[in-house]
Motif scaffolding. Structure first.
Motif, PDB file in Angstrom:
ATOM      1  N   LEU A 278      14.814  63.003  36.224  1.00  0.00           N
ATOM      2  CA  LEU A 278      13.937  63.926  36.952  1.00  0.00           C
ATOM      3  C   LEU A 278      14.572  64.337  38.273  1.00  0.00           C
ATOM      4  CD1 LEU A 278      11.229  65.396  37.453  1.00  0.00           C
ATOM      5  CD2 LEU A 278      10.415  63.259  38.484  1.00  0.00           C
ATOM      6  N   VAL A 279      15.101  63.375  38.998  1.00  0.00           N
ATOM      7  CA  VAL A 279      15.718  63.651  40.292  1.00  0.00           C
ATOM      8  C   VAL A 279      16.937  64.556  40.116  1.00  0.00           C
ATOM      9  CG1 VAL A 279      17.005  62.565  42.178  1.00  0.00           C
ATOM     10  CG2 VAL A 279      14.809  61.623  41.456  1.00  0.00           C
ATOM     11  N   ALA A 280      17.754  64.298  39.110  1.00  0.00           N
ATOM     12  CA  ALA A 280      18.932  65.132  38.867  1.00  0.00           C
ATOM     13  C   ALA A 280      18.525  66.563  38.539  1.00  0.00           C
ATOM     14  CB  ALA A 280      19.778  64.552  37.744  1.00  0.00           C
TER      15      ALA A 280
ATOM     16  N   ALA B   2      11.843  63.527  53.158  1.00  0.00           N
ATOM     17  CA  ALA B   2      12.390  62.171  53.083  1.00  0.00           C
ATOM     18  C   ALA B   2      11.372  61.153  53.569  1.00  0.00           C
ATOM     19  CB  ALA B   2      13.666  62.072  53.913  1.00  0.00           C
ATOM     20  N   VAL B   3      10.713  61.459  54.668  1.00  0.00           N
ATOM     21  CA  VAL B   3       9.688  60.557  55.204  1.00  0.00           C
ATOM     22  C   VAL B   3       8.568  60.378  54.189  1.00  0.00           C
ATOM     23  CG1 VAL B   3       7.916  60.299  57.005  1.00  0.00           C
ATOM     24  CG2 VAL B   3      10.238  61.041  57.616  1.00  0.00           C
TER      25      VAL B   3
ATOM     26  N   ILE C  71       9.764  62.198  45.502  1.00  0.00           N
ATOM     27  CA  ILE C  71      11.208  61.917  45.453  1.00  0.00           C
ATOM     28  C   ILE C  71      11.965  63.123  44.902  1.00  0.00           C
ATOM     29  CG2 ILE C  71      12.985  60.439  44.419  1.00  0.00           C
ATOM     30  CD1 ILE C  71      10.825  58.151  44.590  1.00  0.00           C
ATOM     31  N   ALA C  72      11.440  63.730  43.855  1.00  0.00           N
ATOM     32  CA  ALA C  72      12.078  64.925  43.294  1.00  0.00           C
ATOM     33  C   ALA C  72      12.075  66.070  44.311  1.00  0.00           C
ATOM     34  CB  ALA C  72      11.373  65.347  42.006  1.00  0.00           C
ATOM     35  N   ALA C  73      10.971  66.224  45.041  1.00  0.00           N
ATOM     36  CA  ALA C  73      10.904  67.286  46.058  1.00  0.00           C
ATOM     37  C   ALA C  73      11.959  67.076  47.134  1.00  0.00           C
ATOM     38  CB  ALA C  73       9.515  67.342  46.675  1.00  0.00           C
TER      39      ALA C  73
END
Length: 185
Positions: A27-29, A66-67, A78-80
């Protein structure tokens, strides 16, 4: 840089997730790959490297993202974060390329990327002479390695497809202005 290079850079940005949270890695990739290509959508709407390229403003989104990803970790937060990080890196990376012009090898433009808070264009550094240049293709090949080695499924397939597009585009890049004169309009 050509869009495939930015997409491949997104995979590199996401690669550490394969170690720290492998269940989130695909998902992150994909989010980082999407963020890597997102600024180039201004090729179709507005002024390229100005309308959706924000070498300063994206960082103003990356930090709160990030925060939020740390304070309330979820696949979405995390994906955002990775989407916006990849878009920010893309916007800065274009400063190191050729100018924003149809034939950047002619070096007629001193516009690399627009910096909105300053209201002016940054001059191109030309470390990558133009999108689709041999060095751009080499970067795409190198940055694609994590997508081919560390990932499976859709990320690996998409990385391979992006590589094919990169090779074809690099092969015809200098002919693009002649093949598609509507781009100049």
């Amino acid at each position: 840089m050509m869009s495939p290079t930015h997409i491949a850079i997104g995979v590199v940005i996401a690669a550490p997730v394969t170690v720290f949270a492998p269940e989130l890695a695909p998902l992150v990739a994909l989010a980082a790959m999407a963020g890597g290509v997102f600024p180039d959508l201004d090729l179709f709407v507005g002024v390229h490297r100005k309308t959706l390229h924000f070498p300063v403003y994206y960082w103003g989104v990356v930090i709160p993202a990030a925060v939020l990803a740390v304070a309330a970790p979820s696949p979405v937060t995390i994906a955002a974060f990775f989407f916006f990080l990849s878009a920010a890196v893309h916007s800065v990376a274009d400063w190191f390329c050729g100018g924003n012009e149809l034939r950047p090898w002619e070096k007629t433009s001193e516009h690399a990327v627009f910096v909105h808070p300053l209201g002016r264009w940054l001059r191109p550094k030309r470390l990558v002479r133009w999108d689709g240049s041999p060095e751009d293709l080499l970067l795409t090949l190198l940055f694609s390695l994590p997508g081919l080695v560390l990932f499976e499924g859709p990320v690996r397939v998409l990385t391979a497809a992006v590589l094919v597009v990169a090779v074809v585009y690099a092969a015809v890049r200098k002919r693009v202005p002649d093949l598609a004169p509507w781009l100049a309009e």
